[in-house]
Design a protein around this motif. Structure first.
Motif, PDB file in Angstrom:
ATOM      1  N   LYS A   2       0.722  -1.239   0.059  1.00 53.66           N
ATOM      2  CA  LYS A   2       0.002  -0.006   0.027  1.00 53.66           C
ATOM      3  C   LYS A   2       1.078   1.382  -0.051  1.00 53.66           C
ATOM      4  O   LYS A   2       0.511   2.326  -0.583  1.00 53.66           O
ATOM      5  CB  LYS A   2      -1.052  -0.032   1.289  1.00 53.66           C
ATOM      6  CG  LYS A   2      -1.766   1.131   1.290  1.00 53.66           C
ATOM      7  CD  LYS A   2      -2.804   1.036   2.439  1.00 53.66           C
ATOM      8  CE  LYS A   2      -3.914   2.255   2.325  1.00 53.66           C
ATOM      9  NZ  LYS A   2      -4.949   1.927   3.467  1.00 53.66           N
ATOM     10  N   ALA A   3       1.974   1.248   0.683  1.00 55.06           N
ATOM     11  CA  ALA A   3       3.203   2.364   0.864  1.00 55.06           C
ATOM     12  C   ALA A   3       3.208   2.503  -0.780  1.00 55.06           C
ATOM     13  O   ALA A   3       3.507   3.888  -0.967  1.00 55.06           O
ATOM     14  CB  ALA A   3       4.063   2.153   1.492  1.00 55.06           C
ATOM     15  N   LEU A   4       3.739   1.750  -1.545  1.00 53.46           N
ATOM     16  CA  LEU A   4       3.991   1.916  -2.944  1.00 53.46           C
ATOM     17  C   LEU A   4       3.045   2.730  -3.621  1.00 53.46           C
ATOM     18  O   LEU A   4       3.545   3.366  -4.629  1.00 53.46           O
ATOM     19  CB  LEU A   4       4.701   0.627  -3.478  1.00 53.46           C
ATOM     20  CG  LEU A   4       5.902  -0.140  -2.953  1.00 53.46           C
ATOM     21  CD1 LEU A   4       5.925  -1.457  -3.718  1.00 53.46           C
ATOM     22  CD2 LEU A   4       7.211   0.901  -3.237  1.00 53.46           C
ATOM     23  N   LEU A   8       3.299   6.259  -5.352  1.00 56.82           N
ATOM     24  CA  LEU A   8       3.046   6.459  -6.895  1.00 56.82           C
ATOM     25  C   LEU A   8       1.996   7.770  -6.928  1.00 56.82           C
ATOM     26  O   LEU A   8       2.024   8.437  -8.031  1.00 56.82           O
ATOM     27  CB  LEU A   8       2.572   5.395  -7.397  1.00 56.82           C
ATOM     28  CG  LEU A   8       2.649   5.317  -9.001  1.00 56.82           C
ATOM     29  CD1 LEU A   8       3.800   5.581  -9.576  1.00 56.82           C
ATOM     30  CD2 LEU A   8       2.044   3.792  -9.358  1.00 56.82           C
ATOM     31  N   LYS A   9       1.051   7.945  -5.926  1.00 56.90           N
ATOM     32  CA  LYS A   9       0.291   8.986  -6.178  1.00 56.90           C
ATOM     33  C   LYS A   9       1.010  10.546  -6.184  1.00 56.90           C
ATOM     34  O   LYS A   9       0.353  11.415  -6.676  1.00 56.90           O
ATOM     35  CB  LYS A   9      -0.772   9.121  -4.776  1.00 56.90           C
ATOM     36  CG  LYS A   9      -1.696   7.870  -4.888  1.00 56.90           C
ATOM     37  CD  LYS A   9      -2.486   7.946  -3.746  1.00 56.90           C
ATOM     38  CE  LYS A   9      -3.139   8.971  -3.286  1.00 56.90           C
ATOM     39  NZ  LYS A   9      -3.905   8.872  -1.984  1.00 56.90           N
ATOM     40  N   LEU A  10       2.153  10.527  -5.642  1.00 57.32           N
ATOM     41  CA  LEU A  10       2.912  11.579  -5.542  1.00 57.32           C
ATOM     42  C   LEU A  10       3.711  12.060  -6.938  1.00 57.32           C
ATOM     43  O   LEU A  10       4.092  13.257  -7.159  1.00 57.32           O
ATOM     44  CB  LEU A  10       3.970  11.571  -4.431  1.00 57.32           C
ATOM     45  CG  LEU A  10       3.432  11.353  -3.049  1.00 57.32           C
ATOM     46  CD1 LEU A  10       4.560  11.167  -2.269  1.00 57.32           C
ATOM     47  CD2 LEU A  10       2.476  12.491  -2.585  1.00 57.32           C
ATOM     48  N   GLU A  11       3.618  11.071  -7.876  1.00 61.64           N
ATOM     49  CA  GLU A  11       4.324  11.190  -9.068  1.00 61.64           C
ATOM     50  C   GLU A  11       3.244  12.066  -9.739  1.00 61.64           C
ATOM     51  O   GLU A  11       1.873  11.544 -10.179  1.00 61.64           O
ATOM     52  CB  GLU A  11       4.577   9.969  -9.724  1.00 61.64           C
ATOM     53  CG  GLU A  11       5.535  10.076 -10.888  1.00 61.64           C
ATOM     54  CD  GLU A  11       5.074  10.487 -12.346  1.00 61.64           C
ATOM     55  OE1 GLU A  11       4.140  10.131 -12.580  1.00 61.64           O
ATOM     56  OE2 GLU A  11       5.854  10.985 -13.071  1.00 61.64           O
ATOM     57  N   LYS A  12       3.497  13.172 -10.395  1.00 61.60           N
ATOM     58  CA  LYS A  12       2.681  14.123 -11.142  1.00 61.60           C
ATOM     59  C   LYS A  12       1.925  13.361 -12.443  1.00 61.60           C
ATOM     60  O   LYS A  12       0.593  13.751 -12.497  1.00 61.60           O
ATOM     61  CB  LYS A  12       3.557  15.398 -11.714  1.00 61.60           C
ATOM     62  CG  LYS A  12       2.508  16.531 -12.378  1.00 61.60           C
ATOM     63  CD  LYS A  12       3.407  17.638 -12.707  1.00 61.60           C
ATOM     64  CE  LYS A  12       2.497  18.637 -13.501  1.00 61.60           C
ATOM     65  NZ  LYS A  12       3.287  19.861 -13.863  1.00 61.60           N
ATOM     66  N   HIS A  37       7.181  -1.659 -13.926  1.00 62.29           N
ATOM     67  CA  HIS A  37       6.625  -0.327 -13.517  1.00 62.29           C
ATOM     68  C   HIS A  37       4.854  -0.597 -13.976  1.00 62.29           C
ATOM     69  O   HIS A  37       4.232   0.257 -13.500  1.00 62.29           O
ATOM     70  CB  HIS A  37       7.411   0.835 -14.007  1.00 62.29           C
ATOM     71  CG  HIS A  37       8.650   0.938 -13.412  1.00 62.29           C
ATOM     72  ND1 HIS A  37       9.856   0.980 -13.953  1.00 62.29           N
ATOM     73  CD2 HIS A  37       8.970   1.259 -11.843  1.00 62.29           C
ATOM     74  CE1 HIS A  37      10.805   1.250 -12.996  1.00 62.29           C
ATOM     75  NE2 HIS A  37      10.223   1.434 -11.825  1.00 62.29           N
ATOM     76  N   LYS A  38       4.773  -1.186 -15.170  1.00 55.30           N
ATOM     77  CA  LYS A  38       3.592  -1.665 -15.522  1.00 55.30           C
ATOM     78  C   LYS A  38       2.849  -2.040 -14.540  1.00 55.30           C
ATOM     79  O   LYS A  38       1.457  -1.801 -14.362  1.00 55.30           O
ATOM     80  CB  LYS A  38       3.571  -2.115 -16.946  1.00 55.30           C
ATOM     81  CG  LYS A  38       4.074  -1.331 -18.006  1.00 55.30           C
ATOM     82  CD  LYS A  38       4.252  -2.395 -19.383  1.00 55.30           C
ATOM     83  CE  LYS A  38       4.805  -1.711 -20.534  1.00 55.30           C
ATOM     84  NZ  LYS A  38       4.935  -2.488 -21.610  1.00 55.30           N
ATOM     85  N   ALA A  39       3.288  -3.126 -14.023  1.00 60.53           N
ATOM     86  CA  ALA A  39       2.600  -3.942 -13.152  1.00 60.53           C
ATOM     87  C   ALA A  39       2.035  -3.128 -11.961  1.00 60.53           C
ATOM     88  O   ALA A  39       0.981  -3.101 -11.066  1.00 60.53           O
ATOM     89  CB  ALA A  39       3.216  -5.124 -12.618  1.00 60.53           C
ATOM     90  N   HIS A  40       3.064  -2.296 -11.391  1.00 67.48           N
ATOM     91  CA  HIS A  40       2.868  -1.411 -10.411  1.00 67.48           C
ATOM     92  C   HIS A  40       1.831  -0.350 -10.497  1.00 67.48           C
ATOM     93  O   HIS A  40       0.786  -0.123  -9.797  1.00 67.48           O
ATOM     94  CB  HIS A  40       4.435  -0.675  -9.911  1.00 67.48           C
ATOM     95  CG  HIS A  40       4.256   0.200  -8.913  1.00 67.48           C
ATOM     96  ND1 HIS A  40       5.226   1.272  -8.563  1.00 67.48           N
ATOM     97  CD2 HIS A  40       3.269   0.483  -7.880  1.00 67.48           C
ATOM     98  CE1 HIS A  40       5.035   1.997  -7.434  1.00 67.48           C
ATOM     99  NE2 HIS A  40       3.789   1.191  -6.943  1.00 67.48           N
ATOM    100  N   ALA A  41       2.010   0.332 -11.764  1.00 61.01           N
ATOM    101  CA  ALA A  41       0.963   1.110 -12.165  1.00 61.01           C
ATOM    102  C   ALA A  41      -0.528   0.519 -12.234  1.00 61.01           C
ATOM    103  O   ALA A  41      -1.536   1.270 -11.754  1.00 61.01           O
ATOM    104  CB  ALA A  41       1.125   1.688 -13.501  1.00 61.01           C
ATOM    105  N   THR A  42      -0.547  -0.703 -12.833  1.00 68.55           N
ATOM    106  CA  THR A  42      -1.895  -1.335 -12.758  1.00 68.55           C
ATOM    107  C   THR A  42      -2.488  -1.718 -11.714  1.00 68.55           C
ATOM    108  O   THR A  42      -3.442  -1.392 -11.335  1.00 68.55           O
ATOM    109  CB  THR A  42      -1.656  -2.668 -13.610  1.00 68.55           C
ATOM    110  OG1 THR A  42      -1.282  -2.395 -14.952  1.00 68.55           O
ATOM    111  CG2 THR A  42      -3.159  -3.251 -14.082  1.00 68.55           C
TER     112      THR A  42
END
Length: 359
Positions: A2-4, A8-12, A37-42
């Motif tokens: 959840k922290a990750l 990611l929410k802080l990335e503009k 990173h695709k997996a993280h974003a998804t």
């Protein structure tokens, strides 16, 4: 994990992506990401929007890799929607494992319990059972229910299950005394349902090899054994028989008669009239279902569709469509498929258009 997601929410750019998804301002191109990173974003899209996510990639190796990575980041079950094979020729002993997985997942998507689904384009291009038809033959039984065993058997037959002496595979059932065994695509093992008069007294899953109960269960879901069932034709099997008879007359009335096709359809009519197992429903799909339903029709309107490497996905899709076209042409030339019945898939362009309009 959840922290990750919070990081990611802080990335503009990612925050802007989430805003566009929430405002339904899609499609959006988001580039420059490595596979992890695709997996993280998804996973983050799923966590932050709570919308169902369909992730499309170009091949099976990517599918498995992304399944593992997205599952770790999202900390929830990630499902795979497989493609399906079409059987135009007589095929009694073919494997329908992928089809059973599709039926199970389509039920979950329809019920809104599938959060993240992965697939290749193959899984999205072919017709499937209409949503209302699948719902009409999918049901649940519970211990303590009042249910006539004969009604359960009748329901299993309508779902395409076949009676056998002993249940060994999905889509089979066996009945003896006050016991009905069945193997639903919803389970990894068959279910034994024991009746006391017209009451479901107990249920449990059992081992195929030993036929011994593994554990008791309080309820069981029953899904159809195939995506294409003649019992789901308007009017049931009788309605399908009438439609096939009309098709037979149409074929026979043509000036340039196709004798192989006439013999093939005549043989299928005889099977129906003699109530023999019918294995060739794929070649009569437009006769069985009036609506042209695709897996995308099961997704909610707010589903998020993610394409990983769109150009590679398009290439895979076009190759797959060409194979489907070649298979249909071979079946037509062999006299087992009528040309007007070859409407069982769409182009990738049409599929993308349907998916785009979900958002």
């Amino acid at each position: 994990m959840k922290a990750l997601t919070e990081a990611l929410k802080l990335e503009k750019d990612f925050s802007e992506l989430i805003r566009r998804i929430q405002d339904r301002a899609c499609p959006v191109l988001y580039s420059g990401l490595s596979p992890v990173h695709k997996a993280h974003a998804t996973a983050a899209i799923r966590r932050l929007t709570r919308k169902p996510v369909l992730f499309v990639c170009s091949d099976e190796s990517e599918l498995e890799r992304f399944r593992g990575d997205i599952s770790v980041f999202s900390e929830e079950d990630v499902c795979i929607l497989p493609g399906r094979e079409h059987y135009f020729f007589d095929a009694e002993g073919v494997s329908r494992e992928a089809e059973h997985e599709r039926i199970k997942l389509l039920n979950r998507i329809s019920a809104g319990t599938a959060g993240i689904i992965l697939c290749t384009p193959d899984a999205l291009l072919c017709r499937t059972v209409p949503k209302d038809a699948l719902a009409s033959v999918s049901f649940k039984i519970n211990c303590g229910d009042r249910l006539d065993p004969e009604k359960l058997i009748s329901a299993l037959l309508s779902c395409g299950y076949r009676r056998s002496e002993q249940v060994e595979g999905i889509g089979q059932f066996a009945a003896r005394g006050g016991i009905v065994d069945f193997f639903s695509p919803a389970f990894d093992n068959p279910v034994r349902c024991e009746f006391f008069d017209d009451e479901v007294d107990s249920m449990g899953v059992f081992d195929v090899s030993t036929q011994r109960r593994i554990e008791n269960i309080p309820s069981a879901e029953i899904f159809p054994s195939s995506e294409i069932l003649i019992s789901l034709c308007p009017g049931g099997t009788e309605g399908f028989t009438e439609r096939l008879e009309a098709l037979y007359k149409k074929i026979c009335s043509r000036k340039n008669k196709n004798e192989k096709l006439i013999a093939s359809v005549s043989s299928d009519l005889e099977r129906l009239k003699n109530k023999l197992p019918f294995y060739n429903s794929d070649r009569y799909l437009p006769l069985i279902y009036d609506s042209f339903t695709l897996p995308s029709d099961y997704f909610l309107e707010d589903a998020v569709i993610v394409f990983s490497e769109p150009s590679r996905i398009e290439e895979r899709a076009k190759n797959y469509v060409q194979r489907l076209s070649d298979d249909a042409e071979a079946a037509i030339e062999s006299g087992v498929l009528f040309g007007e019945m070859a409407e069982f898939y769409i182009s990738w362009e049409s599929c993308v258009d349907k998916l785009t309009h979900l958002n």
